[in-house]
Design an enzyme around this catalytic site. Structure first.
Site, mmCIF file in Angstrom:
data_model
loop_
_atom_site.group_PDB
_atom_site.id
_atom_site.type_symbol
_atom_site.label_atom_id
_atom_site.label_comp_id
_atom_site.label_asym_id
_atom_site.label_seq_id
_atom_site.Cartn_x
_atom_site.Cartn_y
_atom_site.Cartn_z
ATOM 1 N N ASP A 39 0.830 -1.203 0.000
ATOM 2 C CA ASP A 39 0.000 0.000 0.000
ATOM 3 C C ASP A 39 0.867 1.257 0.000
ATOM 4 O OD1 ASP A 39 -2.022 1.836 0.213
ATOM 5 O OD2 ASP A 39 -2.508 1.384 2.301
ATOM 6 N N ASP A 257 -1.843 5.546 -5.419
ATOM 7 C CA ASP A 257 -2.121 4.667 -4.282
ATOM 8 C C ASP A 257 -2.331 3.228 -4.740
ATOM 9 O OD1 ASP A 257 -2.985 3.429 -1.979
ATOM 10 O OD2 ASP A 257 -4.805 4.624 -1.757
#
Length: 372
Positions: A39, A257
């Site tokens: 992430d 992201d």
């Protein structure tokens, strides 16, 4: 230009596109191999601890299996716990976790980070995948989620206990050059997380660069003076149907992201793009997202970064592996969704098509078309 450190290492780890929704990789937690989500939109590294409490969105206790974690971690912190601090995070999709903090030796792609501050989760509202046991965040220290004290209900901005996440520790300790890269591959376990350099993949065309911005995405003034997310501003968004082509040069901050599956754009751009699907998508309230007939034709969509347009594949504009049936017809998830008032996100729908270089040392991002 890319910054460098002497005697730093370079390594890479394969990433696996799990369920067409997230990218995972194997790390070692004090020698124990575990699967975690990769992430770039958060900073904490954590595992779920044996005996954790699973709850629903309202905090009502549920069975552990309802959180759908992979194997839980049986143990504590081998390098010591941190007294009088707690871990408390809520992600953008509403998932939330609390737990305890401590130090652990964490190995990624053969590079071991000694005494890294990490968290063990003991209370969770989580949409799991039955495979991963936690998450590894790759963003900046400002986004870490440690707080002073042990009472989570008293946590606030005033009690934040910011620390160096794993990527920052690797750089500060000279374990890698101050850069990492992602080459994600849809429906494949052959993607890469490269630490300290570029992944061993083929690219098409030159790299396009753009600055990483210090900008107040949320109502947090520190974001204007410290790096937080990998936030950029694209030159524009290019999309076309069978009869017209539009270049929207509206500029706004957007987060790169890897922990978000889809792309979220301002309402006006989103509305323009979905109108070009044939037939047009529908919004399904229960899913909180737009879906389109799985047999639909997607428009051409690209993101313009520093003069280079990076096209998004039709396979990422209509997620064939994420479908529901309505009135006997199969509808698939649309890769671009309404980001309303933000924050706006370039998630895996975009990242599946590029090699993304997060050059922390030079405070810039670079992109090239991923040729696979």
């Amino acid at each position: 230009m890319q910054s460098s450190l002497t005697n730093a290492s370079f390594a890479y780890e394969h990433t696996d596109d799990l369920l067409s929704e997230e990218y995972i990789a194997e790390i070692e937690w004090d020698g124990v191999p575990v699967q975690v989500i990769i992430d770039s939109g958060s900073s904490d590294t954590w595992l779920v601890q044996a005996g954790f409490t699973c709850v629903d969105a309202d905090g009502n206790e549920q069975a552990e299996e309802d959180c759908s974690f992979g194997p839980v971690f049986n143990g504590t912190f081998d390098e010591g716990s941190i007294a009088d601090e707690n871990f408390n995070i809520e992600y953008g999709d509403g998932e939330f976790l609390t737990g305890v903090l401590g130090y652990e030796n964490v190995t990624v792609a053969g590079i071991t980070v000694q005494n890294q501050e990490v968290a063990l989760v003991n209370y969770s509202y989580w949409f799991g995948d039955d495979v991963t046991s936690g998450l590894m965040g790759l963003a900046y220290p400002l986004l870490t989620s440690a707080y002073e004290g042990t009472n989570t209900s008293a946590d606030s901005e005033d009690t934040l206990a910011e620390y160096n996440p794993i990527i920052t520790t690797m750089i500060n300790d000279g374990l890698i050059d101050p850069v990492f890269s992602l080459a994600l591959e849809r429906n494949s376990d052959s993607g890469y997380l490269a630490l300290g350099g570029l992944p061993p993949v083929n690219t098409t065309g030159p790299y396009a660069s753009t600055p990483i911005l210090k900008i107040e995405i949320y109502d947090e003034p520190e974001m204007a003076v410290q790096y937080s997310f990998y936030t950029i501003i694209a030159d524009g968004y290019v999309y076309e149907g069978s009869e017209n082509q539009t270049a929207d040069t509206t500029q706004f901050p957007i987060i790169v992201d890897s922990g978000t599956t889809l792309v979220y754009l301002p309402t006006d751009i989103y509305t323009d793009i979905i109108a070009l699907y044939d037939p047009k998508p529908i919004y399904i309230l229960e899913e909180g997202a737009s879906f389109v007939l799985c047999t639909a034709t997607a428009p051409s969509v690209g993101v313009n970064i520093n003069g280079t347009v990076f096209d998004i594949s039709a396979a990422d504009l209509i997620y064939q592996d994420y479908s529901i049936t309505l009135l006997g017809k199969d509808y698939c998830l649309v890769g671009i969704q309404d980001g309303t008032t933000g924050p706006y996100i370039l998630g895996d729908t975009f990242l599946n098509n590029v090699v993304a270089v997060f050059d922390i040392g030079a405070s810039e991002m670079r992109f090239a078309a991923n040729n696979y």
